[in-house]
Design a protein around this motif. Structure first.
Motif, PDB file in Angstrom:
ATOM      1  N   CYS A  91      54.398  48.987  22.373  1.00  0.00           N
ATOM      2  CA  CYS A  91      53.904  49.852  21.308  1.00  0.00           C
ATOM      3  C   CYS A  91      52.455  49.499  20.971  1.00  0.00           C
ATOM      4  CB  CYS A  91      54.789  49.708  20.075  1.00  0.00           C
ATOM      5  SG  CYS A  91      54.295  50.739  18.668  1.00  0.00           S
ATOM      6  N   CYS A  92      52.173  48.221  20.864  1.00  0.00           N
ATOM      7  CA  CYS A  92      50.817  47.760  20.570  1.00  0.00           C
ATOM      8  C   CYS A  92      49.854  48.143  21.685  1.00  0.00           C
ATOM      9  CB  CYS A  92      50.821  46.248  20.359  1.00  0.00           C
ATOM     10  SG  CYS A  92      49.199  45.559  19.956  1.00  0.00           S
ATOM     11  N   ARG A  93      50.239  47.897  22.898  1.00  0.00           N
ATOM     12  CA  ARG A  93      49.359  48.190  24.037  1.00  0.00           C
ATOM     13  C   ARG A  93      49.106  49.686  24.190  1.00  0.00           C
ATOM     14  NH1 ARG A  93      51.738  43.714  28.227  1.00  0.00           N
ATOM     15  NH2 ARG A  93      50.420  41.994  27.482  1.00  0.00           N
ATOM     16  N   SER A  94      50.119  50.501  23.980  1.00  0.00           N
ATOM     17  CA  SER A  94      49.913  51.946  24.115  1.00  0.00           C
ATOM     18  C   SER A  94      49.005  52.468  23.015  1.00  0.00           C
ATOM     19  CB  SER A  94      51.234  52.701  24.158  1.00  0.00           C
ATOM     20  OG  SER A  94      51.895  52.605  22.924  1.00  0.00           O
ATOM     21  N   ARG A  95      49.152  51.955  21.820  1.00  0.00           N
ATOM     22  CA  ARG A  95      48.264  52.365  20.721  1.00  0.00           C
ATOM     23  C   ARG A  95      46.846  51.869  20.980  1.00  0.00           C
ATOM     24  NH1 ARG A  95      48.660  55.521  16.065  1.00  0.00           N
ATOM     25  NH2 ARG A  95      46.820  55.082  14.838  1.00  0.00           N
ATOM     26  N   SER A  96      46.723  50.672  21.501  1.00  0.00           N
ATOM     27  CA  SER A  96      45.407  50.120  21.827  1.00  0.00           C
ATOM     28  C   SER A  96      44.728  50.970  22.880  1.00  0.00           C
ATOM     29  CB  SER A  96      45.540  48.674  22.313  1.00  0.00           C
ATOM     30  OG  SER A  96      44.277  48.154  22.655  1.00  0.00           O
ATOM     31  N   ALA A  97      45.446  51.357  23.898  1.00  0.00           N
ATOM     32  CA  ALA A  97      44.891  52.196  24.953  1.00  0.00           C
ATOM     33  C   ALA A  97      44.443  53.540  24.384  1.00  0.00           C
ATOM     34  CB  ALA A  97      45.912  52.400  26.064  1.00  0.00           C
ATOM     35  N   THR A 121      38.041  43.352  20.090  1.00  0.00           N
ATOM     36  CA  THR A 121      37.311  42.218  19.510  1.00  0.00           C
ATOM     37  C   THR A 121      37.150  42.375  18.002  1.00  0.00           C
ATOM     38  OG1 THR A 121      35.207  43.316  19.996  1.00  0.00           O
ATOM     39  CG2 THR A 121      36.026  41.732  21.618  1.00  0.00           C
ATOM     40  N   ASP A 122      37.282  43.588  17.513  1.00  0.00           N
ATOM     41  CA  ASP A 122      37.145  43.870  16.092  1.00  0.00           C
ATOM     42  C   ASP A 122      38.452  43.526  15.367  1.00  0.00           C
ATOM     43  OD1 ASP A 122      36.899  44.979  13.547  1.00  0.00           O
ATOM     44  OD2 ASP A 122      35.895  46.786  14.266  1.00  0.00           O
ATOM     45  N   CYS A 123      38.382  42.563  14.448  1.00  0.00           N
ATOM     46  CA  CYS A 123      39.591  42.118  13.739  1.00  0.00           C
ATOM     47  C   CYS A 123      40.226  43.236  12.917  1.00  0.00           C
ATOM     48  CB  CYS A 123      39.273  40.928  12.845  1.00  0.00           C
ATOM     49  SG  CYS A 123      38.950  39.415  13.768  1.00  0.00           S
ATOM     50  N   SER A 124      39.417  44.128  12.372  1.00  0.00           N
ATOM     51  CA  SER A 124      39.996  45.221  11.581  1.00  0.00           C
ATOM     52  C   SER A 124      40.799  46.168  12.469  1.00  0.00           C
ATOM     53  CB  SER A 124      38.923  45.974  10.798  1.00  0.00           C
ATOM     54  OG  SER A 124      38.050  46.649  11.659  1.00  0.00           O
ATOM     55  N   VAL A 125      40.354  46.372  13.695  1.00  0.00           N
ATOM     56  CA  VAL A 125      41.116  47.201  14.634  1.00  0.00           C
ATOM     57  C   VAL A 125      42.426  46.494  14.989  1.00  0.00           C
ATOM     58  CG1 VAL A 125      41.141  48.243  16.937  1.00  0.00           C
ATOM     59  CG2 VAL A 125      39.068  48.359  15.530  1.00  0.00           C
ATOM     60  N   CYS A 126      42.364  45.193  15.183  1.00  0.00           N
ATOM     61  CA  CYS A 126      43.590  44.429  15.478  1.00  0.00           C
ATOM     62  C   CYS A 126      44.582  44.538  14.332  1.00  0.00           C
ATOM     63  CB  CYS A 126      43.257  42.968  15.747  1.00  0.00           C
ATOM     64  SG  CYS A 126      42.332  42.723  17.273  1.00  0.00           S
ATOM     65  N   GLU A 127      44.089  44.441  13.101  1.00  0.00           N
ATOM     66  CA  GLU A 127      44.962  44.586  11.935  1.00  0.00           C
ATOM     67  C   GLU A 127      45.607  45.962  11.918  1.00  0.00           C
ATOM     68  OE1 GLU A 127      42.832  43.665   8.338  1.00  0.00           O
ATOM     69  OE2 GLU A 127      42.212  41.731   9.128  1.00  0.00           O
ATOM     70  N   GLN A 128      44.830  46.985  12.256  1.00  0.00           N
ATOM     71  CA  GLN A 128      45.368  48.339  12.294  1.00  0.00           C
ATOM     72  C   GLN A 128      46.445  48.476  13.366  1.00  0.00           C
ATOM     73  OE1 GLN A 128      41.994  50.910  12.828  1.00  0.00           O
ATOM     74  NE2 GLN A 128      41.129  50.410  10.823  1.00  0.00           N
ATOM     75  N   LEU A 129      46.227  47.834  14.501  1.00  0.00           N
ATOM     76  CA  LEU A 129      47.221  47.891  15.577  1.00  0.00           C
ATOM     77  C   LEU A 129      48.528  47.224  15.153  1.00  0.00           C
ATOM     78  CD1 LEU A 129      44.949  47.148  18.651  1.00  0.00           C
ATOM     79  CD2 LEU A 129      46.172  49.278  18.198  1.00  0.00           C
ATOM     80  N   VAL A 130      48.417  46.061  14.530  1.00  0.00           N
ATOM     81  CA  VAL A 130      49.613  45.349  14.065  1.00  0.00           C
ATOM     82  C   VAL A 130      50.346  46.206  13.033  1.00  0.00           C
ATOM     83  CG1 VAL A 130      50.447  43.315  12.815  1.00  0.00           C
ATOM     84  CG2 VAL A 130      48.702  43.060  14.594  1.00  0.00           C
ATOM     85  N   THR A 131      49.597  46.763  12.105  1.00  0.00           N
ATOM     86  CA  THR A 131      50.196  47.629  11.084  1.00  0.00           C
ATOM     87  C   THR A 131      50.891  48.820  11.723  1.00  0.00           C
ATOM     88  OG1 THR A 131      48.548  46.960   9.455  1.00  0.00           O
ATOM     89  CG2 THR A 131      49.702  49.032   9.041  1.00  0.00           C
ATOM     90  N   HIS A 132      50.242  49.416  12.701  1.00  0.00           N
ATOM     91  CA  HIS A 132      50.835  50.566  13.396  1.00  0.00           C
ATOM     92  C   HIS A 132      52.181  50.203  14.014  1.00  0.00           C
ATOM     93  CE1 HIS A 132      51.449  53.945  16.075  1.00  0.00           C
ATOM     94  NE2 HIS A 132      51.623  53.062  17.034  1.00  0.00           N
ATOM     95  N   VAL A 133      52.252  49.060  14.669  1.00  0.00           N
ATOM     96  CA  VAL A 133      53.489  48.653  15.340  1.00  0.00           C
ATOM     97  C   VAL A 133      54.638  48.558  14.336  1.00  0.00           C
ATOM     98  CG1 VAL A 133      54.642  46.753  16.553  1.00  0.00           C
ATOM     99  CG2 VAL A 133      52.348  47.488  17.260  1.00  0.00           C
ATOM    100  N   PHE A 134      54.403  47.888  13.223  1.00  0.00           N
ATOM    101  CA  PHE A 134      55.497  47.685  12.273  1.00  0.00           C
ATOM    102  C   PHE A 134      55.815  48.954  11.476  1.00  0.00           C
ATOM    103  CE2 PHE A 134      54.254  43.467  13.505  1.00  0.00           C
ATOM    104  CZ  PHE A 134      55.496  42.933  13.809  1.00  0.00           C
ATOM    105  N   ARG A 135      54.832  49.816  11.285  1.00  0.00           N
ATOM    106  CA  ARG A 135      55.125  51.128  10.691  1.00  0.00           C
ATOM    107  C   ARG A 135      55.976  51.960  11.643  1.00  0.00           C
ATOM    108  NH1 ARG A 135      49.506  52.985   7.778  1.00  0.00           N
ATOM    109  NH2 ARG A 135      49.783  51.656   5.941  1.00  0.00           N
ATOM    110  N   ALA A 136      55.680  51.856  12.924  1.00  0.00           N
ATOM    111  CA  ALA A 136      56.467  52.591  13.923  1.00  0.00           C
ATOM    112  C   ALA A 136      57.915  52.109  13.927  1.00  0.00           C
ATOM    113  CB  ALA A 136      55.842  52.439  15.310  1.00  0.00           C
ATOM    114  N   VAL A 137      58.106  50.817  13.798  1.00  0.00           N
ATOM    115  CA  VAL A 137      59.473  50.269  13.748  1.00  0.00           C
ATOM    116  C   VAL A 137      60.208  50.827  12.536  1.00  0.00           C
ATOM    117  CG1 VAL A 137      60.849  48.174  13.429  1.00  0.00           C
ATOM    118  CG2 VAL A 137      58.914  48.158  15.008  1.00  0.00           C
ATOM    119  N   TRP A 138      59.524  50.858  11.394  1.00  0.00           N
ATOM    120  CA  TRP A 138      60.167  51.353  10.167  1.00  0.00           C
ATOM    121  C   TRP A 138      60.458  52.846  10.264  1.00  0.00           C
ATOM    122  CZ3 TRP A 138      62.694  49.159   6.412  1.00  0.00           C
ATOM    123  CH2 TRP A 138      62.944  49.861   5.233  1.00  0.00           C
TER     124      TRP A 138
END
Length: 87
Positions: A75-81, A39-56
């Motif tokens: 990737c997003c779901r595993s990081r979220s978990a 529910t925290d938007c900053s955590v969501c932003e971190q998750l999105v950032t993590h996914v695309f950093r992982a791709v790079w």
């Protein structure tokens, strides 16, 4: 060659524009996946950032016999978990 394949080829070749294009193509979907568990938007932003950093960092992990979108979502779901377990 599909758009995703072209983008991943560009990312493997370290083309920043390919990563930017991939982000533009999928960041809203990944954001929505993150919002399902956070529910925290900053955590969501971190998750999105993590996914695309992982791709790079490891594009080879996102080139498989599965659709790229499914790999991004996984990737997003595993990081979220992992984030939920920490808290």
């Amino acid at each position: 060659m599909t758009i995703d394949e072209k983008l991943m080829t560009g990312i493997r070749n370290r083309e920043k524009q390919a990563l930017s294009d991939l982000y533009d193509r999928y960041h809203r979907i990944i954001w929505n996946i993150a919002r399902q568990s956070e529910t925290d938007c900053s955590v969501c932003e971190q998750l999105v950032t993590h996914v695309f950093r992982a791709v790079w960092a490891k594009p080879q992990d996102f080139i498989q016999n599965r659709k790229l979108l499914m790999l991004l979502i996984d990737c997003c779901r595993s990081r979220s978990a992992a984030t939920i377990k920490k808290n």
